[in-house]
Scaffold this active site. Structure first.
Site, PDB file in Angstrom:
ATOM      1  N   HIS A 326       0.856  -1.355   0.044  1.00 30.19           N
ATOM      2  CA  HIS A 326       0.033   0.033  -0.114  1.00 30.19           C
ATOM      3  C   HIS A 326       0.891   1.312  -0.115  1.00 30.19           C
ATOM      4  O   HIS A 326       0.672   2.107  -0.859  1.00 30.19           O
ATOM      5  CB  HIS A 326      -1.137   0.200   1.084  1.00 30.19           C
ATOM      6  CG  HIS A 326      -1.545   1.296   1.664  1.00 30.19           C
ATOM      7  ND1 HIS A 326      -2.856   1.518   1.178  1.00 30.19           N
ATOM      8  CD2 HIS A 326      -1.075   2.553   2.208  1.00 30.19           C
ATOM      9  CE1 HIS A 326      -3.385   3.026   1.478  1.00 30.19           C
ATOM     10  NE2 HIS A 326      -2.022   3.373   2.189  1.00 30.19           N
ATOM     11  N   GLU A 327       1.955   1.522   0.977  1.00 32.23           N
ATOM     12  CA  GLU A 327       2.903   2.443   1.059  1.00 32.23           C
ATOM     13  C   GLU A 327       3.555   2.659  -0.395  1.00 32.23           C
ATOM     14  O   GLU A 327       3.793   3.829  -0.844  1.00 32.23           O
ATOM     15  CB  GLU A 327       3.626   2.246   2.241  1.00 32.23           C
ATOM     16  CG  GLU A 327       3.289   2.318   3.576  1.00 32.23           C
ATOM     17  CD  GLU A 327       2.561   3.610   3.896  1.00 32.23           C
ATOM     18  OE1 GLU A 327       2.796   4.632   3.127  1.00 32.23           O
ATOM     19  OE2 GLU A 327       1.594   3.712   4.825  1.00 32.23           O
ATOM     20  N   HIS A 330       1.628   4.388  -3.060  1.00 34.38           N
ATOM     21  CA  HIS A 330       1.679   5.896  -2.832  1.00 34.38           C
ATOM     22  C   HIS A 330       2.798   6.337  -4.026  1.00 34.38           C
ATOM     23  O   HIS A 330       2.805   7.441  -4.366  1.00 34.38           O
ATOM     24  CB  HIS A 330       1.808   6.335  -1.624  1.00 34.38           C
ATOM     25  CG  HIS A 330       0.838   6.234  -0.740  1.00 34.38           C
ATOM     26  ND1 HIS A 330      -0.635   6.937  -1.015  1.00 34.38           N
ATOM     27  CD2 HIS A 330       0.357   5.963   0.406  1.00 34.38           C
ATOM     28  CE1 HIS A 330      -1.637   6.587  -0.335  1.00 34.38           C
ATOM     29  NE2 HIS A 330      -0.915   5.920   0.783  1.00 34.38           N
ATOM     30  N   GLU A 406      -5.598   7.045  -0.750  1.00 38.08           N
ATOM     31  CA  GLU A 406      -5.692   5.939  -0.081  1.00 38.08           C
ATOM     32  C   GLU A 406      -6.402   4.637  -0.664  1.00 38.08           C
ATOM     33  O   GLU A 406      -5.837   3.804  -0.812  1.00 38.08           O
ATOM     34  CB  GLU A 406      -6.307   6.125   1.325  1.00 38.08           C
ATOM     35  CG  GLU A 406      -5.744   7.110   2.126  1.00 38.08           C
ATOM     36  CD  GLU A 406      -4.333   6.526   2.396  1.00 38.08           C
ATOM     37  OE1 GLU A 406      -4.000   5.304   2.777  1.00 38.08           O
ATOM     38  OE2 GLU A 406      -3.254   7.491   2.290  1.00 38.08           O
TER      39      GLU A 406
END
Length: 466
Positions: A326-327, A330, A406
């Site tokens: 997920h990070e 970004h 997100e």
């Protein structure tokens, strides 16, 4: 009556109108925030049973713990917010800003710096203002750490550690703030008609330098960073980074458990020099909170109070990888760069408008500066008070954008095949951090930079079932 009040308003001198508008807007924002918090507190008070759709996700014990924790936090936030608003209003009404400026002039005068040394006086003013802010904020910080966080099992600090940390934080802040401010004021003074361009470029360089050195030189002053030991997790992280061309150079574990049992993960660095930082509280294997303290091991315990728990905290390796997926999403989707661009565009616009407004003597007179127009005070008045309506709108837009980012980062992790593990990781992290999964829709829309848990899980569920 409306016409009469309109006439009275029109008759007021410009500086009184500016002052009253700033004060009224500040209270309008406070009352709006208080209204939203009241709606959310009502949700905490009335939602006493696990809703049906959360049955599979949360047990009733965790749900109740999280409800009480968030209720305590919200009540604390109400009182600290009210105090801040009253304090700010009293400072404005009693002429606190011109008083502090005058006092700064007297102090710098005694040190042999006359009124012509405006930058020296500005630095004394800044030091006194931040000192006042630190002292008045201390009781609230103590209560939050040693009453609320302690009561709900998050605080890991002793009083000694807390004060040592607070003093260190204050000193480090001054070491950065004072030189940067003095250079900024100097640039504004000598920059001529286009000073706003030079001032903006200077703040851009400072922010990039701070981002670059923060994790290597500033963060280690407060927390211990150790390289993630060789092993399966490190290999898996390196493999995942390589698969999406993330230029990873190092992976660190930070001892977040010395401070709090909340967990997190982030990456930093520019160009081909990226590092990943994992909080030990995120890792089931490394969290000190999952370990029994060894006999006779009190060296560390004088500084921190490691509390053992019956249930393991943190995530398994596959779940940690999903959180990192997920990070890294970004990064891959350019969210970091987009945020920097938005922030710098905003910064440039603010400096440009500051250049347009700085010549208005009424702005200074509104806050009690009739004879002098110090640059630092101008920055404070314009950026903090005059721009406050714009800042509120911008903040809301960035919150909406952040939620969108997100969802996109979750979708990226899903594409990496991590949907199932991210799904369970989000549930675990919500549980470890006692997040409350039910929220008032207006409160959520205004405040939540991350989408509510149920919405994120729903988006991941489809992929999980596939």
């Amino acid at each position: 009556a409306m016409a009469l009040s309109g006439d009275l308003w029109a008759e007021l001198p410009a500086e009184r109108r500016i002052f009253c508008s700033v004060l009224l807007f500040s209270w309008a924002v406070y009352l709006w925030e208080a209204f939203l918090a009241h709606r959310q507190r009502r949700v905490y008070r009335t939602t006493t049973h696990v809703p049906q759709e959360l049955g599979q996700i949360m047990d009733s014990e965790t749900f109740e713990k999280s409800r009480l924790y968030q209720l305590d936090k919200s009540t604390f936030s109400f009182w600290s917010g009210l105090y801040s608003e009253v304090e700010g209003t009293m400072i404005l009404l009693c002429g606190g800003i011109p008083f502090l400026w005058k006092l700064s002039g007297q102090i710098s005068g005694r040190a042999g710096f006359g009124p012509e040394y405006e930058i020296v006086q500005s630095l004394v003013f800044l030091l006194l203002a931040t000192l006042f802010s630190a002292v008045t904020g201390l009781p609230w910080s103590l209560y939050n750490t040693f009453v609320i966080e302690e009561k709900h099992g998050f605080n890991q600090q002793t009083l000694g550690f807390f004060f040592k940390d607070a003093i260190k934080k204050f000193v480090v802040t001054q070491c950065i703030l004072l030189p940067v401010t003095s250079l900024l004021l100097y640039i504004i003074k000598i920059g001529g008609d286009y000073f706003f361009i030079y001032a903006w470029l200077f703040t851009l360089v400072v922010s990039l330098v701070l981002v670059t050195i923060y994790a290597d030189y500033i963060a280690p002053l407060f927390d211990k960073f150790i390289p993630l030991p060789e092993g399966e997790l490190k290999q898996q992280i390196e493999t995942m980074a390589k698969s999406i061309d993330f230029p990873l150079t190092k992976v660190y574990v930070v001892e977040g458990s010395k401070r709090s049992s909340h967990s997190n993960a982030y990456f930093y660095g520019f160009f081909k020099n990226k590092r990943i930082v994992l909080f030990d509280t995120l890792l089931e294997e490394y969290s000190a909170l999952n370990k029994e303290p060894a006999e006779g091991e009190d060296g560390e315990n004088e500084e921190t109070k490691t509390k053992t728990k019956n249930k393991k905290q943190g995530c398994k390796n596959e779940e940690v990888l999903a959180v990192l997926g997920h990070e890294l999403g970004h990064w891959k989707l350019g969210h970091t760069v987009k945020n920097i661009i938005i922030s710098q565009m905003n910064s440039f616009l603010c400096f440009f408008l500051f250049a347009v407004l700085i010549g208005q003597k009424e702005l200074f007179a509104a806050f009690g500066f009739y004879d002098t127009q110090p640059t630092l005070i101008g920055l404070m008045i314009i950026f903090q008070f005059i721009f406050s309506p714009y800042n509120e709108v911008l903040s809301f837009c960035l919150t909406v954008l952040s939620r969108r980012f997100e969802f996109q980062a979750d979708a990226f992790a899903k594409e990496l095949g991590k949907a199932k593990d991210l799904y369970s990781a989000l549930i675990k992290l919500n549980k470890d951090n006692l997040g409350f999964p039910v929220s008032d829709w207006i409160f959520s829309m205004w405040h939540y930079s991350h989408p509510p848990l149920l919405e994120r899980l729903q988006a991941l569920k489809d992929a999980k079932q596939e």
